[in-house]
Motif scaffolding. Structure first.
Motif, PDB file in Angstrom:
ATOM      1  N   LEU A   8       2.147  -6.429   8.834  1.00 30.86           N
ATOM      2  CA  LEU A   8       1.388  -5.285   8.321  1.00 30.86           C
ATOM      3  C   LEU A   8       0.815  -5.603   6.946  1.00 30.86           C
ATOM      4  O   LEU A   8       1.512  -6.124   6.077  1.00 30.86           O
ATOM      5  N   LEU A  11      -0.102  -0.051   4.231  1.00 28.84           N
ATOM      6  CA  LEU A  11       0.844   0.999   4.591  1.00 28.84           C
ATOM      7  C   LEU A  11       0.415   2.293   3.936  1.00 28.84           C
ATOM      8  O   LEU A  11       0.195   2.342   2.726  1.00 28.84           O
ATOM      9  N   LEU A  26       8.264  -6.041   5.115  1.00 25.68           N
ATOM     10  CA  LEU A  26       6.809  -5.916   5.054  1.00 25.68           C
ATOM     11  C   LEU A  26       6.250  -7.126   4.301  1.00 25.68           C
ATOM     12  O   LEU A  26       5.551  -6.988   3.303  1.00 25.68           O
ATOM     13  N   LEU A  29       2.463  -7.315   3.434  1.00 24.98           N
ATOM     14  CA  LEU A  29       1.850  -6.116   2.861  1.00 24.98           C
ATOM     15  C   LEU A  29       1.090  -6.445   1.579  1.00 24.98           C
ATOM     16  O   LEU A  29       1.600  -7.131   0.695  1.00 24.98           O
ATOM     17  N   ALA A  32      -0.327  -0.423  -0.516  1.00 27.95           N
ATOM     18  CA  ALA A  32       0.473   0.699  -0.019  1.00 27.95           C
ATOM     19  C   ALA A  32       0.043   1.990  -0.695  1.00 27.95           C
ATOM     20  O   ALA A  32      -0.268   2.006  -1.889  1.00 27.95           O
ATOM     21  N   ILE A  54       8.436  -3.232  -1.037  1.00 26.10           N
ATOM     22  CA  ILE A  54       6.980  -3.312  -1.274  1.00 26.10           C
ATOM     23  C   ILE A  54       6.664  -3.914  -2.639  1.00 26.10           C
ATOM     24  O   ILE A  54       5.509  -3.915  -3.054  1.00 26.10           O
ATOM     25  N   ILE A  57       3.466  -6.299  -3.448  1.00 27.70           N
ATOM     26  CA  ILE A  57       2.088  -5.907  -3.117  1.00 27.70           C
ATOM     27  C   ILE A  57       1.145  -6.075  -4.308  1.00 27.70           C
ATOM     28  O   ILE A  57       1.579  -6.206  -5.447  1.00 27.70           O
TER      29      ILE A  57
END
Length: 143
Positions: A8, A11, A26, A29, A32, A54, A57
């Protein structure tokens, strides 16, 4: 709740903050959007697993609700992870608790280049930040 989606890249997560996020995988990622809301039935949400999952990111959008929830968690001992790759942050808050989170979040984001403030709605708060940390500062008023 667990997130096991290693491929992914984006998000968009909106929900009540939960008691725990035991697995957040994730790895790919990049961006987000978080809209976490506080629920009175979850006395002390534990969002550490989500934020840690996360933390790599590049772009993060935090709603005013998320700022409030994260601030409450920090007040109860949550240590924010370092967001070493974060270059763009969109942040909003509707109360002093949320605005107090911003300097701490900036400190945990050493590579941040763009900060977008949303939903000021005439709210003024005492927040001190190092201006040299952020290269671009955008303020947006949301109606």
């Amino acid at each position: 709740m667990s997130f096991d989606a290693p491929s992914l890249v984006f998000l968009d997560y909106s929900d009540y903050a939960l008691c725990s996020y035991p697995q957040v995988n994730l790895k790919s990622l990049v961006e987000a959007r978080l809209d976490l809301r506080y629920h009175s039935e979850v006395n002390r949400p534990n969002i550490w697993g989500l934020l840690t999952g996360i933390s790599h990111i590049k772009t993060l959008h935090l709603s005013a609700n998320s700022a409030d929830v994260i601030s409450r968690c920090v007040k109860h001992g949550l240590l924010l992870p370092v967001f070493n790759n974060l270059v763009s942050l969109t942040f909003g808050s509707k109360n002093k608790r949320g605005w107090r989170l911003l300097p701490y979040l900036l400190k945990q984001s050493p590579m941040l280049e763009t900060l977008t403030i949303q939903g000021l709605d005439g709210h003024i708060s005492d927040v001190t930040m190092r201006a040299s940390q952020v290269e671009v500062w955008l303020a947006r008023h949301t109606a």
